[in-house]
Design a protein around this motif. Structure first.
Motif, PDB file in Angstrom:
ATOM      1  N   ALA A   9       0.829  -1.204   0.000  1.00  0.00           N
ATOM      2  CA  ALA A   9       0.000   0.000   0.000  1.00  0.00           C
ATOM      3  C   ALA A   9       0.865   1.257   0.000  1.00  0.00           C
ATOM      4  O   ALA A   9       0.557   2.242  -0.688  1.00  0.00           O
ATOM      5  N   ALA A  10       1.953   1.236   0.764  1.00  0.00           N
ATOM      6  CA  ALA A  10       2.865   2.385   0.789  1.00  0.00           C
ATOM      7  C   ALA A  10       3.487   2.594  -0.586  1.00  0.00           C
ATOM      8  O   ALA A  10       3.621   3.736  -1.052  1.00  0.00           O
ATOM      9  N   PHE A  11       3.866   1.504  -1.243  1.00  0.00           N
ATOM     10  CA  PHE A  11       4.413   1.592  -2.600  1.00  0.00           C
ATOM     11  C   PHE A  11       3.401   2.233  -3.552  1.00  0.00           C
ATOM     12  O   PHE A  11       3.739   3.124  -4.335  1.00  0.00           O
ATOM     13  N   ALA A  12       2.162   1.795  -3.469  1.00  0.00           N
ATOM     14  CA  ALA A  12       1.125   2.339  -4.343  1.00  0.00           C
ATOM     15  C   ALA A  12       0.928   3.833  -4.094  1.00  0.00           C
ATOM     16  O   ALA A  12       0.771   4.621  -5.040  1.00  0.00           O
ATOM     17  N   THR A  13       0.933   4.224  -2.835  1.00  0.00           N
ATOM     18  CA  THR A  13       0.704   5.629  -2.486  1.00  0.00           C
ATOM     19  C   THR A  13       1.873   6.513  -2.902  1.00  0.00           C
ATOM     20  O   THR A  13       1.677   7.633  -3.398  1.00  0.00           O
ATOM     21  N   GLN A  14       3.074   6.024  -2.713  1.00  0.00           N
ATOM     22  CA  GLN A  14       4.267   6.843  -2.949  1.00  0.00           C
ATOM     23  C   GLN A  14       4.675   6.931  -4.412  1.00  0.00           C
ATOM     24  O   GLN A  14       5.432   7.823  -4.795  1.00  0.00           O
ATOM     25  N   THR A  15       4.187   6.037  -5.235  1.00  0.00           N
ATOM     26  CA  THR A  15       4.572   6.038  -6.646  1.00  0.00           C
ATOM     27  C   THR A  15       3.846   7.168  -7.384  1.00  0.00           C
ATOM     28  O   THR A  15       2.626   7.260  -7.365  1.00  0.00           O
ATOM     29  N   SER A  16       4.619   8.007  -8.023  1.00  0.00           N
ATOM     30  CA  SER A  16       4.063   9.097  -8.825  1.00  0.00           C
ATOM     31  C   SER A  16       4.661   9.036 -10.217  1.00  0.00           C
ATOM     32  O   SER A  16       5.702   8.394 -10.443  1.00  0.00           O
ATOM     33  N   TYR A  17       4.042   9.708 -11.136  1.00  0.00           N
ATOM     34  CA  TYR A  17       4.572   9.729 -12.503  1.00  0.00           C
ATOM     35  C   TYR A  17       6.001  10.251 -12.522  1.00  0.00           C
ATOM     36  O   TYR A  17       6.869   9.689 -13.200  1.00  0.00           O
ATOM     37  N   SER A  18       6.266  11.288 -11.768  1.00  0.00           N
ATOM     38  CA  SER A  18       7.598  11.899 -11.786  1.00  0.00           C
ATOM     39  C   SER A  18       8.681  10.986 -11.229  1.00  0.00           C
ATOM     40  O   SER A  18       9.868  11.187 -11.500  1.00  0.00           O
ATOM     41  N   SER A  19       8.276   9.972 -10.459  1.00  0.00           N
ATOM     42  CA  SER A  19       9.263   9.062  -9.869  1.00  0.00           C
ATOM     43  C   SER A  19       9.578   7.871 -10.769  1.00  0.00           C
ATOM     44  O   SER A  19      10.468   7.070 -10.441  1.00  0.00           O
ATOM     45  N   LEU A  20       8.890   7.733 -11.887  1.00  0.00           N
ATOM     46  CA  LEU A  20       9.039   6.548 -12.722  1.00  0.00           C
ATOM     47  C   LEU A  20      10.203   6.672 -13.701  1.00  0.00           C
ATOM     48  O   LEU A  20      10.349   7.705 -14.364  1.00  0.00           O
ATOM     49  N   PRO A  21      11.014   5.616 -13.839  1.00  0.00           N
ATOM     50  CA  PRO A  21      12.054   5.606 -14.867  1.00  0.00           C
ATOM     51  C   PRO A  21      11.420   5.644 -16.255  1.00  0.00           C
ATOM     52  O   PRO A  21      10.289   5.175 -16.448  1.00  0.00           O
ATOM     53  N   PRO A  22      12.123   6.181 -17.257  1.00  0.00           N
ATOM     54  CA  PRO A  22      11.575   6.283 -18.615  1.00  0.00           C
ATOM     55  C   PRO A  22      11.098   4.954 -19.184  1.00  0.00           C
ATOM     56  O   PRO A  22      10.063   4.911 -19.867  1.00  0.00           O
ATOM     57  N   GLN A  23      11.827   3.852 -18.915  1.00  0.00           N
ATOM     58  CA  GLN A  23      11.420   2.566 -19.461  1.00  0.00           C
ATOM     59  C   GLN A  23      10.093   2.100 -18.872  1.00  0.00           C
ATOM     60  O   GLN A  23       9.275   1.486 -19.561  1.00  0.00           O
ATOM     61  N   VAL A  24       9.860   2.405 -17.609  1.00  0.00           N
ATOM     62  CA  VAL A  24       8.596   2.041 -16.967  1.00  0.00           C
ATOM     63  C   VAL A  24       7.449   2.803 -17.626  1.00  0.00           C
ATOM     64  O   VAL A  24       6.402   2.233 -17.962  1.00  0.00           O
TER      65      VAL A  24
END
Length: 477
Positions: A9-24
């Motif tokens: 749940a923490a992973f889901a909450t903390q993940t934002s578009y700006s935090s994603l690597p380009p390949q993801v």
């Protein structure tokens, strides 16, 4: 101690578009494009029609979410049910551990993103969460392809039910839930997860038309879990930690390597290198043999009436299972899993797409006659190669024609990230698949607009506009 569910749940909450690597980001967009193309292509198929009708029964015909390409609208539950069934109808949707994922995790995310007016960036972040969770569950549990004492084996109980966690997390995230609410949603999802019935499906023939797991049903269950968590219901947060009585026990997996579920979560992204795209509307097991056969037929200009026999060497675990080796085809969907039939269709040089499951093709006397000339054999290198590289699918095809033998071999099927760059399916190739699968169903302008928009999804301010633009050349009223 923080439970596994709370860490997810923490992973889901903390993940934002700006935090994603380009390949993801790139793979999320590519999978959304591919899944929508598969859904658009499936409208006239029986399974899709049944899914659309059931979705309308569940969610009505006037709601905030679109049934892809039909001009119809429903509740998020009805649209997700219909879209899940449509995405999976042709069996041309992408695969990654534990197997098919997109028809389970995307429908709810698409429906919630549309109904809530979320941006393309919001949707991408939610899909990244759903895919990463799904692949991690797939890797820590029993898998369809497994090995024991140097031999291929298939667990008695296995399946794709754990995709409910990624599906729930993405929907809850798009609903705007906080970490505690998402944790409760995931706990509820664990308790209402569909059973792992894939093992039975593999061993019975003819295979049931719901396939390895009904996509609409799982998508709907995930939305239920997310709704109930958001309404304040308490989920059991210990169900992933409790090996004796919890999820690992009642879902039926013999293997549970829980440390792999959260180790490096949020920093080490596993799904992009394991996401495989399917050029053919046919079981992925046969894609390397199909690649070989099509190449041989085209390169040597082999005519159907010249073929004396076809022999395909492939995966040991699959080439003996009833769901793939049965011979009696009663419904068009049976052709998706009949290995000999798939090779016979490909030998007729029919472009991969919905036509492969057109009754005139499936039951064509010429196709059925050639199917009887196909023999399936176990590839001697299958187990060793797959143990070395999980994406490896050593395959060989021999066509006997004109008194000669034409032979080809492949290690990796098209659509697979592998040491061979040629097997990767590029953006241009995915776009070509989208156009080919939807030809005659949407206008060329609609197809091109959809491709451009979905491959640039991060620029979309309101995803609802995208879903409502995907209409047929002759939309239903």
């Amino acid at each position: 101690m923080t439970s596994l569910i709370e860490q997810l749940a923490a992973f889901a909450t903390q993940t934002s578009y700006s935090s994603l690597p380009p390949q993801v980001v790139a793979e999320c967009k590519r999978d959304i494009l591919d899944a929508i193309g598969c859904a658009l292509a499936a409208k006239d198929q029986p399974k899709a029609k049944q899914g659309i009708a059931c979705g309308a029964s569940i969610g009505g015909t006037d709601g905030p979410a679109s049934v892809i390409g039909t001009g119809r609208r429903s509740s998020i539950f009805g649209a997700a049910f219909a879209n899940g069934e449509m995405i999976n109808t042709l069996d041309a949707d992408s695969v990654m551990p534990p197997g098919h994922v997109s028809p389970y995790v995307l429908p709810g995310a698409l429906a919630v993103a549309e109904s809530r007016g979320r941006s393309g960036q919001d949707l991408i972040a939610a899909v990244a969460v759903s895919h990463e969770m799904s692949v991690r569950f797939g890797l820590i549990m029993d898998q369809t392809r497994d090995h024991q004492d140097g031999k291929a084996t298939t667990a008695p109980v296995l399946g794709y039910s754990a995709a409910i966690f990624g599906a729930t997390a993405s929907a809850a995230k798009l609903h705007g839930q906080q970490a505690s609410e998402i944790a409760n949603s995931l706990g509820i999802a664990a308790a209402i997860s569909p059973v792992n019935a894939h093992g039975a499906w593999l061993r019975h023939s003819p295979p049931s038309t719901i396939k390895y797991l009904m996509a609409g049903a799982l998508a709907q269950s995930a939305l239920t879990a997310a709704e109930m968590g958001g309404l304040g219901h308490r989920g059991d947060l210990q169900l992933l930690n409790d090996v004796e009585f919890g999820y690992p026990r009642f879902i039926g997996t013999r293997r549970w390597q829980s440390e792999g579920l959260v180790q490096g979560l949020g920093s080490d992204w596993m799904f992009p290198s394991r996401l495989l795209f399917k050029p053919y509307p046919h079981c992925r097991v046969m894609h390397a043999p199909l690649d070989i056969l099509i190449d041989l037929v085209q390169r040597h200009d082999i005519k159907v009436d010249e073929i004396e026999s076809i022999t395909s060497w492939g995966e040991a675990w699959a080439y003996v299972l009833p769901s793939f080796t049965f011979r009696d085809i009663h419904m068009v969907q049976d052709a998706q899993f009949n290995f000999a039939h798939g090779l016979a269709v490909a030998a007729h040089r029919i472009a991969p797409g919905p036509r492969w499951q057109d009754p005139q093709v499936v039951f064509d006397p010429s196709v059925m006659a050639l199917r009887e000339k196909v023999r399936l054999e176990i590839h001697p290198d299958a187990v060793g190669a797959m143990a070395h590289n999980a994406s490896s699918r050593p395959s060989r095809v021999t066509i006997r024609a004109r008194g000669q033998e034409f032979v080809g071999e492949r290690q990796f099927p098209k659509g697979t990230p592998s040491p061979d760059p040629a097997t990767y399916m590029s953006d241009a190739e995915l776009a070509d698949k989208f156009r080919r699968f939807t030809e005659g169903l949407v206008t060329p302008a609609t197809a091109d607009r959809a491709i451009d928009t979905l491959l640039n999804l991060e620029k979309v301010p309101d995803f609802a506009a995208v879903m409502r633009s995907l209409v047929w050349a002759n939309p239903e009223k």
